[in-house]
Enzyme design. Sequence first.
Site, PDB file in Angstrom:
ATOM      1  N   GLU A  17     -73.360 -24.563  19.218  1.00 40.20           N
ATOM      2  CA  GLU A  17     -73.085 -25.085  20.563  1.00 40.20           C
ATOM      3  C   GLU A  17     -72.464 -23.999  21.439  1.00 40.20           C
ATOM      4  OE1 GLU A  17     -71.432 -29.070  20.920  1.00 40.20           O
ATOM      5  OE2 GLU A  17     -69.984 -28.293  22.370  1.00 40.20           O
ATOM      6  N   GLN A 173     -67.532 -35.140  16.623  1.00 41.21           N
ATOM      7  CA  GLN A 173     -66.401 -34.325  17.072  1.00 41.21           C
ATOM      8  C   GLN A 173     -65.914 -33.543  15.855  1.00 41.21           C
ATOM      9  OE1 GLN A 173     -64.985 -32.613  19.306  1.00 41.21           O
ATOM     10  NE2 GLN A 173     -64.867 -34.362  20.700  1.00 41.21           N
TER      11      GLN A 173
HETATM   12  P1  FAD Z   1     -69.227 -43.416  24.919  1.00 42.29           P
HETATM   13  O1  FAD Z   1     -70.204 -43.593  23.830  1.00 42.29           O
HETATM   14  O2  FAD Z   1     -69.594 -43.923  26.272  1.00 42.29           O
HETATM   15  O3  FAD Z   1     -67.850 -44.097  24.442  1.00 42.29           O
HETATM   16  C1  FAD Z   1     -66.664 -43.950  25.196  1.00 42.29           C
HETATM   17  C2  FAD Z   1     -65.700 -45.064  24.822  1.00 42.29           C
HETATM   18  O4  FAD Z   1     -66.227 -46.324  25.249  1.00 42.29           O
HETATM   19  C3  FAD Z   1     -65.451 -45.234  23.324  1.00 42.29           C
HETATM   20  O5  FAD Z   1     -64.134 -45.660  23.166  1.00 42.29           O
HETATM   21  C4  FAD Z   1     -66.419 -46.335  22.923  1.00 42.29           C
HETATM   22  O6  FAD Z   1     -66.021 -47.028  21.756  1.00 42.29           O
HETATM   23  C5  FAD Z   1     -66.391 -47.219  24.148  1.00 42.29           C
HETATM   24  N1  FAD Z   1     -67.634 -47.954  24.386  1.00 42.29           N
HETATM   25  C6  FAD Z   1     -68.903 -47.503  24.201  1.00 42.29           C
HETATM   26  N2  FAD Z   1     -69.785 -48.445  24.588  1.00 42.29           N
HETATM   27  C7  FAD Z   1     -69.063 -49.504  25.038  1.00 42.29           C
HETATM   28  C8  FAD Z   1     -69.389 -50.779  25.588  1.00 42.29           C
HETATM   29  N3  FAD Z   1     -70.674 -51.146  25.737  1.00 42.29           N
HETATM   30  N4  FAD Z   1     -68.392 -51.613  25.956  1.00 42.29           N
HETATM   31  C9  FAD Z   1     -67.090 -51.242  25.806  1.00 42.29           C
HETATM   32  N5  FAD Z   1     -66.713 -50.039  25.275  1.00 42.29           N
HETATM   33  C10 FAD Z   1     -67.682 -49.186  24.913  1.00 42.29           C
HETATM   34  N6  FAD Z   1     -67.849 -33.901  27.012  1.00 42.29           N
HETATM   35  C11 FAD Z   1     -68.274 -33.280  28.155  1.00 42.29           C
HETATM   36  O7  FAD Z   1     -67.723 -33.505  29.224  1.00 42.29           O
HETATM   37  N7  FAD Z   1     -69.336 -32.404  28.120  1.00 42.29           N
HETATM   38  C12 FAD Z   1     -70.003 -32.102  26.982  1.00 42.29           C
HETATM   39  O8  FAD Z   1     -70.944 -31.315  26.991  1.00 42.29           O
HETATM   40  C13 FAD Z   1     -69.570 -32.730  25.765  1.00 42.29           C
HETATM   41  N8  FAD Z   1     -70.202 -32.497  24.596  1.00 42.29           N
HETATM   42  C14 FAD Z   1     -69.828 -33.158  23.464  1.00 42.29           C
HETATM   43  C15 FAD Z   1     -70.522 -32.948  22.280  1.00 42.29           C
HETATM   44  C16 FAD Z   1     -70.171 -33.611  21.119  1.00 42.29           C
HETATM   45  C17 FAD Z   1     -70.966 -33.346  19.856  1.00 42.29           C
HETATM   46  C18 FAD Z   1     -69.066 -34.508  21.129  1.00 42.29           C
HETATM   47  C19 FAD Z   1     -68.640 -35.217  19.873  1.00 42.29           C
HETATM   48  C20 FAD Z   1     -68.354 -34.736  22.297  1.00 42.29           C
HETATM   49  C21 FAD Z   1     -68.723 -34.078  23.485  1.00 42.29           C
HETATM   50  N9  FAD Z   1     -68.062 -34.299  24.695  1.00 42.29           N
HETATM   51  C22 FAD Z   1     -68.473 -33.648  25.838  1.00 42.29           C
HETATM   52  C23 FAD Z   1     -66.903 -35.198  24.764  1.00 42.29           C
HETATM   53  C24 FAD Z   1     -67.285 -36.617  25.215  1.00 42.29           C
HETATM   54  O9  FAD Z   1     -67.874 -36.617  26.487  1.00 42.29           O
HETATM   55  C25 FAD Z   1     -66.003 -37.423  25.219  1.00 42.29           C
HETATM   56  O10 FAD Z   1     -65.534 -37.623  23.911  1.00 42.29           O
HETATM   57  C26 FAD Z   1     -66.049 -38.722  26.001  1.00 42.29           C
HETATM   58  O11 FAD Z   1     -64.711 -39.167  26.237  1.00 42.29           O
HETATM   59  C27 FAD Z   1     -66.765 -39.848  25.270  1.00 42.29           C
HETATM   60  O12 FAD Z   1     -68.067 -39.582  25.142  1.00 42.29           O
HETATM   61  P2  FAD Z   1     -69.039 -40.550  24.288  1.00 42.29           P
HETATM   62  O13 FAD Z   1     -70.387 -40.045  24.537  1.00 42.29           O
HETATM   63  O14 FAD Z   1     -68.538 -40.719  22.917  1.00 42.29           O
HETATM   64  O15 FAD Z   1     -68.792 -41.932  25.129  1.00 42.29           O
END
Ligand code: FAD
Length: 284
Positions: A17, A173
């Site tokens: 990455e 993560q």
């Molecule tokens: P989501 O899947 O939307 O989840 C966020 C929260 O909402 C969680 O608590 C989940 O349980 C909850 N949730 C999900 N769906 C629902 C629903 N339907 N109803 C109620 N609650 C719900 N960040 C960046 O800004 N840029 C990047 O390029 C980036 N790359 C990343 C790459 C990897 C491999 C990882 C692991 C993380 C990365 N992140 C990045 C961080 C990520 O954007 C953050 O962790 C962010 O806060 C959550 O992203 P997510 O996609 O897990 O969110």
Amino acid sequence: MARIVDLLAAGRTISFEFFPPKDNEEQRLLTRTIADLQPLRPSFVSVTYRGGRISRERTTRVVVDLLRTTDLTPMPHLTCVAHPRFELGEIIGGFRAAGLENLLALGGDPLPEEESYKELEYASQLVELGRRLGFESIGVAAHPAGHPRSPDLVSDRRYLAAKMTLADFAITQFFFKVEEYQRLRDEMAALGMNKPIIAGIMPITSLTSVQRMAQLSGYAVPDDIVRLVEAGGDDRDEIRKRGIAVATQLCRDLLDAGVPGLHFYTLNFSKATREIYTDLGLER
Ligand code: FAD
């Protein structure tokens, strides 16, 4: 170019990455890092996305450049933050038109107030948009210790399983113990979710910066790992050596546990990743 979903079906993946450079100096570092890592023949590489116009330009420029000028398989990250739905559709359409076949769909973290706009609330909605616009290989984020905004681990796992039903694979993560990965995988399996979960690896080269990054993602570096690395004292080389040994052992344990892929958070440096690669005997 290849679809990551197909690569995972064919065997274990190794990926790196990067983040998009902000200036010429960072660009030179990234160019050198990519040149150093290319001989390791990664299955794919991914490029992070922050949100907003500048981030859109920078991430697009890096992934399209990688696609056109290297034989790597690049995957852009995309977050729900700072773009209305139609704009996210434009960005995804642009990725498709450029020939990209893989997308990492993320919720994203809040940006400064003027950019914190969000029309899509969750990553799962971005996966659905990506699908509608033709992406057949979409990844999502998984959080072994649970996401910091989740009220509890049970709901976090439930939402992750639902998100993975729509997507093709997840990348975690970073974490430091194989048991953390196994627990996540077992709890997903118990929810009927058996799609590939790629393990995110962060080699410790500076304990304070890794602890800061961990804190931001709601994770605490395990005490015994902190003690082991801290025993290197003020000697930066010794700390680095210990951090790399920890990451190498974790990769070994994960490979023994049958992990479908290892994803290295390179922070745009190549040395730690190359050392782990060599120690593991992963050259293809
Ligand atoms: P989501 O899947 O939307 O989840 C966020 C929260 O909402 C969680 O608590 C989940 O349980 C909850 N949730 C999900 N769906 C629902 C629903 N339907 N109803 C109620 N609650 C719900 N960040 C960046 O800004 N840029 C990047 O390029 C980036 N790359 C990343 C790459 C990897 C491999 C990882 C692991 C993380 C990365 N992140 C990045 C961080 C990520 O954007 C953050 O962790 C962010 O806060 C959550 O992203 P997510 O996609 O897990 O969110």
